[in-house]
Design a protein around this motif. Structure first.
Motif, mmCIF file in Angstrom:
data_model
loop_
_atom_site.group_PDB
_atom_site.id
_atom_site.type_symbol
_atom_site.label_atom_id
_atom_site.label_comp_id
_atom_site.label_asym_id
_atom_site.label_seq_id
_atom_site.Cartn_x
_atom_site.Cartn_y
_atom_site.Cartn_z
ATOM 1 N N GLN A 42 0.834 -1.201 0.000
ATOM 2 C CA GLN A 42 0.000 0.000 0.000
ATOM 3 C C GLN A 42 0.870 1.254 0.000
ATOM 4 O O GLN A 42 0.593 2.215 -0.707
ATOM 5 N N TRP A 43 1.946 1.245 0.747
ATOM 6 C CA TRP A 43 2.859 2.377 0.804
ATOM 7 C C TRP A 43 3.499 2.619 -0.563
ATOM 8 O O TRP A 43 3.544 3.756 -1.045
ATOM 9 N N ILE A 44 3.967 1.550 -1.209
ATOM 10 C CA ILE A 44 4.585 1.684 -2.531
ATOM 11 C C ILE A 44 3.575 2.223 -3.544
ATOM 12 O O ILE A 44 3.884 3.128 -4.321
ATOM 13 N N ALA A 45 2.351 1.683 -3.527
ATOM 14 C CA ALA A 45 1.313 2.147 -4.460
ATOM 15 C C ALA A 45 0.997 3.620 -4.219
ATOM 16 O O ALA A 45 0.807 4.386 -5.171
ATOM 17 N N SER A 46 0.939 4.037 -2.969
ATOM 18 C CA SER A 46 0.650 5.434 -2.650
ATOM 19 C C SER A 46 1.789 6.346 -3.088
ATOM 20 O O SER A 46 1.549 7.435 -3.631
ATOM 21 N N GLU A 47 3.022 5.921 -2.879
ATOM 22 C CA GLU A 47 4.169 6.724 -3.304
ATOM 23 C C GLU A 47 4.164 6.897 -4.820
ATOM 24 O O GLU A 47 4.422 7.989 -5.321
ATOM 25 N N ARG A 48 3.865 5.844 -5.534
ATOM 26 C CA ARG A 48 3.826 5.920 -7.000
ATOM 27 C C ARG A 48 2.723 6.853 -7.485
ATOM 28 O O ARG A 48 2.895 7.568 -8.465
ATOM 29 N N ALA A 49 1.586 6.813 -6.800
ATOM 30 C CA ALA A 49 0.444 7.642 -7.207
ATOM 31 C C ALA A 49 0.557 9.070 -6.678
ATOM 32 O O ALA A 49 -0.149 9.960 -7.154
ATOM 33 N N GLY A 50 1.405 9.297 -5.691
ATOM 34 C CA GLY A 50 1.533 10.615 -5.096
ATOM 35 C C GLY A 50 0.364 10.967 -4.198
ATOM 36 O O GLY A 50 0.173 12.128 -3.841
ATOM 37 N N LYS A 51 -0.408 9.982 -3.819
ATOM 38 C CA LYS A 51 -1.539 10.162 -2.897
ATOM 39 C C LYS A 51 -1.833 8.815 -2.252
ATOM 40 O O LYS A 51 -1.355 7.778 -2.708
ATOM 41 N N SER A 52 -2.618 8.825 -1.215
ATOM 42 C CA SER A 52 -2.946 7.573 -0.532
ATOM 43 C C SER A 52 -3.924 6.759 -1.379
ATOM 44 O O SER A 52 -4.998 7.245 -1.737
ATOM 45 N N VAL A 53 -3.513 5.549 -1.709
ATOM 46 C CA VAL A 53 -4.373 4.644 -2.475
ATOM 47 C C VAL A 53 -4.399 3.288 -1.780
ATOM 48 O O VAL A 53 -3.493 2.935 -1.034
ATOM 49 N N MET A 54 -5.437 2.549 -2.063
ATOM 50 C CA MET A 54 -5.601 1.221 -1.501
ATOM 51 C C MET A 54 -5.763 0.244 -2.662
ATOM 52 O O MET A 54 -6.859 0.062 -3.175
ATOM 53 N N PRO A 55 -4.658 -0.379 -3.100
ATOM 54 C CA PRO A 55 -4.756 -1.296 -4.235
ATOM 55 C C PRO A 55 -5.596 -2.537 -3.883
ATOM 56 O O PRO A 55 -5.676 -2.932 -2.712
ATOM 57 N N LEU A 56 -6.196 -3.131 -4.892
ATOM 58 C CA LEU A 56 -7.019 -4.327 -4.698
ATOM 59 C C LEU A 56 -6.217 -5.437 -4.024
ATOM 60 O O LEU A 56 -6.742 -6.168 -3.169
ATOM 61 N N SER A 57 -4.942 -5.545 -4.363
ATOM 62 C CA SER A 57 -4.106 -6.596 -3.776
ATOM 63 C C SER A 57 -3.971 -6.434 -2.259
ATOM 64 O O SER A 57 -3.730 -7.413 -1.547
ATOM 65 N N PHE A 58 -4.144 -5.218 -1.742
ATOM 66 C CA PHE A 58 -4.124 -4.987 -0.302
ATOM 67 C C PHE A 58 -5.178 -5.856 0.376
ATOM 68 O O PHE A 58 -4.920 -6.485 1.403
ATOM 69 N N TRP A 59 -6.370 -5.912 -0.215
ATOM 70 C CA TRP A 59 -7.459 -6.681 0.373
ATOM 71 C C TRP A 59 -7.215 -8.181 0.253
ATOM 72 O O TRP A 59 -7.543 -8.941 1.159
ATOM 73 N N PHE A 60 -6.621 -8.620 -0.859
ATOM 74 C CA PHE A 60 -6.309 -10.041 -1.002
ATOM 75 C C PHE A 60 -5.232 -10.471 -0.002
ATOM 76 O O PHE A 60 -5.338 -11.553 0.582
ATOM 77 N N LEU A 61 -4.213 -9.638 0.204
ATOM 78 C CA LEU A 61 -3.206 -9.950 1.221
ATOM 79 C C LEU A 61 -3.821 -9.904 2.621
ATOM 80 O O LEU A 61 -3.462 -10.712 3.480
ATOM 81 N N SER A 62 -4.746 -8.994 2.839
ATOM 82 C CA SER A 62 -5.434 -8.919 4.130
ATOM 83 C C SER A 62 -6.188 -10.218 4.405
ATOM 84 O O SER A 62 -6.133 -10.760 5.515
ATOM 85 N N ILE A 63 -6.893 -10.713 3.402
ATOM 86 C CA ILE A 63 -7.665 -11.953 3.561
ATOM 87 C C ILE A 63 -6.734 -13.139 3.764
ATOM 88 O O ILE A 63 -6.935 -13.948 4.685
ATOM 89 N N ALA A 64 -5.694 -13.257 2.924
ATOM 90 C CA ALA A 64 -4.773 -14.393 3.046
ATOM 91 C C ALA A 64 -4.080 -14.393 4.410
ATOM 92 O O ALA A 64 -4.083 -15.404 5.124
ATOM 93 N N GLY A 65 -3.509 -13.259 4.780
ATOM 94 C CA GLY A 65 -2.832 -13.173 6.070
ATOM 95 C C GLY A 65 -3.788 -13.314 7.234
ATOM 96 O O GLY A 65 -3.477 -13.950 8.245
ATOM 97 N N GLY A 66 -4.976 -12.719 7.096
ATOM 98 C CA GLY A 66 -5.976 -12.812 8.157
ATOM 99 C C GLY A 66 -6.462 -14.231 8.380
ATOM 100 O O GLY A 66 -6.581 -14.687 9.520
ATOM 101 N N LEU A 67 -6.738 -14.953 7.291
ATOM 102 C CA LEU A 67 -7.192 -16.343 7.420
ATOM 103 C C LEU A 67 -6.090 -17.235 7.987
ATOM 104 O O LEU A 67 -6.358 -18.100 8.826
#
Length: 111
Positions: A42-67
């Motif tokens: 998420q930090w890398i994606a935000s730095e690239r965009a120059g603003k705070s972004v939440m990439p879709l992969s953030f949620w997939f990693l959240s689910i995988a790590g959370g489960l």
């Protein structure tokens, strides 16, 4: 007290990370690494965009790590982990559902 704590600290870490090392400890550490990697992504994606972004992969990693962490909590019989990851993982799935619903709505509006 502080001197005793400093003396006992190496023994504590040895007990936690060496004496108790087993498959489930390795699994739990891997779960935390996957879960934590979402913030780096998420930090890398935000730095690239120059603003705070939440990439879709953030949620997939959240689910995988959370489960994975939830499984670890069940195996280790840790109620704090079970409650925290059980609730959080439900929220991650809900966020994905909302994202996909919005994408479908946009496709319908564009057609």
């Amino acid at each position: 007290m502080l001197i005793q704590l400093a003396h006992d600290l190496p023994d504590y870490f040895y007990d936690v990370f060496v004496t108790r090392f087993d498959f489930w400890l390795a699994f739990g550490v891997l779960a935390q690494l996957i879960f934590g990697s979402r913030f780096i992504l998420q930090w890398i994606a935000s730095e690239r965009a120059g603003k705070s972004v939440m990439p879709l992969s953030f949620w997939f990693l959240s689910i995988a790590g959370g489960l994975m962490t939830l499984v670890y909590g069940f195996v280790r019989r840790e109620p704090v982990i079970i409650i925290g990851q059980g609730l959080s993982t439900g929220i991650y799935f809900r966020n994905l559902a909302l994202i996909f619903r919005e994408r479908q709505r946009r496709r319908g509006a564009a057609a």
